[in-house]
Scaffold this motif. Sequence first.
Motif, PDB file in Angstrom:
ATOM      1  N   VAL A  74     -21.027  34.891  47.122  1.00  0.00           N
ATOM      2  CA  VAL A  74     -20.291  34.960  45.855  1.00  0.00           C
ATOM      3  C   VAL A  74     -19.117  35.915  46.027  1.00  0.00           C
ATOM      4  O   VAL A  74     -19.194  36.880  46.803  1.00  0.00           O
ATOM      5  N   PRO A  75     -18.008  35.688  45.319  1.00  0.00           N
ATOM      6  CA  PRO A  75     -16.888  36.630  45.389  1.00  0.00           C
ATOM      7  C   PRO A  75     -17.231  37.934  44.674  1.00  0.00           C
ATOM      8  O   PRO A  75     -18.085  37.958  43.784  1.00  0.00           O
ATOM      9  N   PHE A  76     -16.558  38.983  45.052  1.00  0.00           N
ATOM     10  CA  PHE A  76     -16.825  40.301  44.467  1.00  0.00           C
ATOM     11  C   PHE A  76     -16.707  40.274  42.944  1.00  0.00           C
ATOM     12  O   PHE A  76     -17.457  40.958  42.238  1.00  0.00           O
ATOM     13  N   GLU A  77     -15.784  39.476  42.415  1.00  0.00           N
ATOM     14  CA  GLU A  77     -15.567  39.425  40.973  1.00  0.00           C
ATOM     15  C   GLU A  77     -16.814  38.997  40.203  1.00  0.00           C
ATOM     16  O   GLU A  77     -16.942  39.284  39.008  1.00  0.00           O
ATOM     17  N   THR A  78     -17.749  38.317  40.883  1.00  0.00           N
ATOM     18  CA  THR A  78     -18.991  37.884  40.222  1.00  0.00           C
ATOM     19  C   THR A  78     -19.777  39.073  39.678  1.00  0.00           C
ATOM     20  O   THR A  78     -20.534  38.947  38.706  1.00  0.00           O
ATOM     21  N   ILE A  79     -19.590  40.219  40.299  1.00  0.00           N
ATOM     22  CA  ILE A  79     -20.306  41.426  39.870  1.00  0.00           C
ATOM     23  C   ILE A  79     -20.028  41.741  38.405  1.00  0.00           C
ATOM     24  O   ILE A  79     -20.888  42.262  37.685  1.00  0.00           O
ATOM     25  N   PHE A  80     -18.819  41.392  37.931  1.00  0.00           N
ATOM     26  CA  PHE A  80     -18.434  41.730  36.563  1.00  0.00           C
ATOM     27  C   PHE A  80     -18.932  40.711  35.534  1.00  0.00           C
ATOM     28  O   PHE A  80     -18.774  40.917  34.330  1.00  0.00           O
TER      29      PHE A  80
ATOM     30  N   GLY B  40      -8.151  46.622  40.379  1.00  0.00           N
ATOM     31  CA  GLY B  40      -7.712  46.901  39.024  1.00  0.00           C
ATOM     32  C   GLY B  40      -8.801  46.762  37.982  1.00  0.00           C
ATOM     33  O   GLY B  40      -8.525  46.574  36.797  1.00  0.00           O
ATOM     34  N   ARG B  41     -10.061  46.879  38.397  1.00  0.00           N
ATOM     35  CA  ARG B  41     -11.195  46.754  37.492  1.00  0.00           C
ATOM     36  C   ARG B  41     -12.028  48.037  37.529  1.00  0.00           C
ATOM     37  O   ARG B  41     -11.846  48.892  38.394  1.00  0.00           O
ATOM     38  N   GLN B  42     -12.929  48.152  36.578  1.00  0.00           N
ATOM     39  CA  GLN B  42     -13.829  49.298  36.538  1.00  0.00           C
ATOM     40  C   GLN B  42     -15.247  48.830  36.246  1.00  0.00           C
ATOM     41  O   GLN B  42     -15.475  48.031  35.326  1.00  0.00           O
ATOM     42  N   LEU B  43     -16.182  49.319  37.037  1.00  0.00           N
ATOM     43  CA  LEU B  43     -17.588  48.979  36.836  1.00  0.00           C
ATOM     44  C   LEU B  43     -18.184  49.873  35.750  1.00  0.00           C
ATOM     45  O   LEU B  43     -18.079  51.099  35.819  1.00  0.00           O
ATOM     46  N   VAL B  44     -18.816  49.243  34.766  1.00  0.00           N
ATOM     47  CA  VAL B  44     -19.481  49.992  33.691  1.00  0.00           C
ATOM     48  C   VAL B  44     -20.936  49.530  33.649  1.00  0.00           C
ATOM     49  O   VAL B  44     -21.259  48.501  33.033  1.00  0.00           O
ATOM     50  N   PRO B  45     -21.823  50.238  34.328  1.00  0.00           N
ATOM     51  CA  PRO B  45     -23.231  49.794  34.391  1.00  0.00           C
ATOM     52  C   PRO B  45     -23.938  49.901  33.043  1.00  0.00           C
ATOM     53  O   PRO B  45     -23.669  50.809  32.262  1.00  0.00           O
ATOM     54  N   ILE B  46     -24.841  48.948  32.806  1.00  0.00           N
ATOM     55  CA  ILE B  46     -25.656  49.011  31.593  1.00  0.00           C
ATOM     56  C   ILE B  46     -26.772  50.040  31.761  1.00  0.00           C
ATOM     57  O   ILE B  46     -27.233  50.644  30.793  1.00  0.00           O
ATOM     58  N   VAL B  47     -27.198  50.220  33.021  1.00  0.00           N
ATOM     59  CA  VAL B  47     -28.184  51.258  33.361  1.00  0.00           C
ATOM     60  C   VAL B  47     -27.730  51.912  34.662  1.00  0.00           C
ATOM     61  O   VAL B  47     -27.289  51.224  35.590  1.00  0.00           O
TER      62      VAL B  47
ATOM     63  N   ILE C 155     -18.582  52.988  47.295  1.00  0.00           N
ATOM     64  CA  ILE C 155     -17.928  51.810  47.879  1.00  0.00           C
ATOM     65  C   ILE C 155     -17.604  50.797  46.788  1.00  0.00           C
ATOM     66  O   ILE C 155     -16.507  50.217  46.762  1.00  0.00           O
ATOM     67  N   LEU C 156     -18.526  50.580  45.858  1.00  0.00           N
ATOM     68  CA  LEU C 156     -18.303  49.629  44.770  1.00  0.00           C
ATOM     69  C   LEU C 156     -17.167  50.084  43.861  1.00  0.00           C
ATOM     70  O   LEU C 156     -16.308  49.285  43.463  1.00  0.00           O
ATOM     71  N   ASP C 157     -17.154  51.373  43.518  1.00  0.00           N
ATOM     72  CA  ASP C 157     -16.103  51.890  42.645  1.00  0.00           C
ATOM     73  C   ASP C 157     -14.737  51.793  43.309  1.00  0.00           C
ATOM     74  O   ASP C 157     -13.742  51.458  42.663  1.00  0.00           O
ATOM     75  N   LYS C 158     -14.685  52.088  44.603  1.00  0.00           N
ATOM     76  CA  LYS C 158     -13.414  52.026  45.328  1.00  0.00           C
ATOM     77  C   LYS C 158     -12.889  50.588  45.362  1.00  0.00           C
ATOM     78  O   LYS C 158     -11.696  50.342  45.106  1.00  0.00           O
ATOM     79  N   THR C 159     -13.764  49.635  45.661  1.00  0.00           N
ATOM     80  CA  THR C 159     -13.349  48.233  45.723  1.00  0.00           C
ATOM     81  C   THR C 159     -12.913  47.736  44.351  1.00  0.00           C
ATOM     82  O   THR C 159     -11.910  47.016  44.222  1.00  0.00           O
TER      83      THR C 159
END
Length: 307
Positions: A176-182, A207-214, A198-202
């Motif tokens: 799956v492409p990385f964008e699937t994570i979002f 131009g995106r930001q990871l906001v975990p639910i947990v 590594i995830l935050d840097k990528t």
Amino acid sequence: MELRHLEYFLMVSKELHFTKAAEELGISQPTLSHQIKILEQEVGYPLFNRVGKKIELTKVGEIVQQEALNVQGSLQSMTSQITAFTKAEIGELKIAVLPGEITDLVSTLCIHFNRLYPNMKVIIQTTDEVEQAVLENQADFGIGFHFDQLDRLQVTKLYEEAFYLISSQNDRRKKVPFETIFDNPIILFPDRHQCRKILDKTSSEMGRQLVPIVETSSIEAILNLVRNGVGHSVVSRTLYEFYDTEDLFFQHIEKPALTRNVYLAMKKNCFVNHSARKYLKLLIQEIERLRFHIEEKEIALLQNALS
């Protein structure tokens, strides 16, 4: 110049306080001051600047400190060689490792190691300063993702590992492409964790930001949350292999692919003691068993050095 003078000097250079250093050494403060004066006379220059109750190393003191540490390291190496030469099945193994999944790999191997060598003590030091721990002889070797002081360290690439997107449902895609994570709620380690960095840097580069639910530092909690459909997560192959994940589905991440190299670091020209040799041989066997992507030439050179 006597070895005890260097020992006293190193303690003072560590504590930067004569009274504290004397207490650590178990001698009186006047005795310690006298011994340091003798060393300064032999060197021909002051080793400390004294400013009131505070002291600091002079430039000459810094030179003496480095050389004294080298002498100390040589003596420790000599002792290790003598112990290893006797091939006694007792001893101590000290490993420095970054916090996170590499700690799980190292710790899990200790179970097998203890069964083979029950009288050998293992100390696992989890630290962000793996490189420094090895250089200061606090560890026989270190395992991490990046090392700088290659002039003083012997660094071997152990393997390259990928990161997986894991979930409780199978959509039949192997990659799956990385964008699937979002696309779905995500459960992640805290931002101090190596995998998260590594995830935050990528994400930032896209131009995106990871906001975990947990967010949790417990891999067991992450797996259970994914298992119960709370969200998906991203874990390294090391973690995936060392935990019960048969009921979960994993997918390789691409565009960009997430991989990292895992390295072994030892001090250059330093004898590898008996317990470290035994442990590293088990580590290589485990890496090969799990079919990680390895640099065969580097692993072969390491195996030759351990034989």
